[in-house]
Write an enzyme that holds these catalytic residues in place. Sequence first.
Site, short mmCIF file in Angstrom:
data_model
loop_
_atom_site.label_atom_id
_atom_site.label_comp_id
_atom_site.label_asym_id
_atom_site.label_seq_id
_atom_site.Cartn_x
_atom_site.Cartn_y
_atom_site.Cartn_z
N HIS A 73 44.30 15.98 99.53
CA HIS A 73 45.70 15.68 98.80
C HIS A 73 46.36 16.11 97.70
O HIS A 73 46.30 15.42 96.59
CB HIS A 73 45.62 14.13 98.67
CG HIS A 73 45.47 13.18 100.08
ND1 HIS A 73 46.31 13.20 101.02
CD2 HIS A 73 44.23 12.29 100.32
CE1 HIS A 73 45.57 12.33 101.88
NE2 HIS A 73 44.55 12.07 101.74
N CYS A 74 46.14 17.64 97.84
CA CYS A 74 46.31 18.22 96.48
C CYS A 74 47.33 19.29 96.78
O CYS A 74 47.42 19.79 98.13
CB CYS A 74 45.04 19.20 96.18
SG CYS A 74 44.87 20.05 95.13
N GLY A 75 48.12 19.76 95.59
CA GLY A 75 49.00 20.78 95.90
C GLY A 75 48.47 22.07 96.67
O GLY A 75 49.41 22.85 97.11
N THR A 77 46.08 22.06 98.88
CA THR A 77 45.24 22.13 100.09
C THR A 77 45.85 22.84 101.25
O THR A 77 45.18 23.15 102.15
CB THR A 77 45.68 20.38 100.68
OG1 THR A 77 45.10 19.49 99.73
CG2 THR A 77 45.26 20.12 101.84
#
Length: 195
Positions: A73-75, A77
């Site tokens: 859930h990361c930019g 990803t």
Amino acid sequence: VVAVFGTTRGAIGESAGSSRESEAVVSEADDVKADPSADVPIYKFKANALDGHEISFADYKGKVLLIVNTASHCGYTPQYAGLEALSKKYQAQGLAVLGFPCDQFGHQEPGDAAAISSFCTKNYGVDFQMFDKIEVNGKEANPLYTYLKKSTKDHGDIRWNFTKFLVDKQGKVLKRYGSMASPESIAADIEAALQ
């Protein structure tokens, strides 16, 4: 996770009082002295795959490794897609991409092993080796990541998800890449290491 030298038949356990049962345990491999490459520190580690089976880094001798701390859930990803593309393109030439989920940055990897595996497969078709969730910084930092951080010019803590380490065929850590370095941008370094 506590680093212990001279372990006996198995992975290192977590320090007393720890409740992180779902985190990967990376330890030094047993009985490695018979092999001359045993003096290469990276080959002394073991880690648990997402499915729970233990993998010895000695199995990666002679391969170029791209080791990445990941999050679902990361930019960054979407870099999973680029990592999978690198794996597909260079695996036959000797590249192994190794993903280590980490929840230390903005609680961006909250899931358990099953959720991580499902997410990576469903959304990005990830087929490269993924390991159990670990910590990469602090007192509970995984020994592999402590070693990786000390093996490059930038000895500092991992700053965010999708930091990458390139390791050559002899087990030497060649370079550390920050999160902003896309997988595609390091293809030339991978190609050089595969020569």
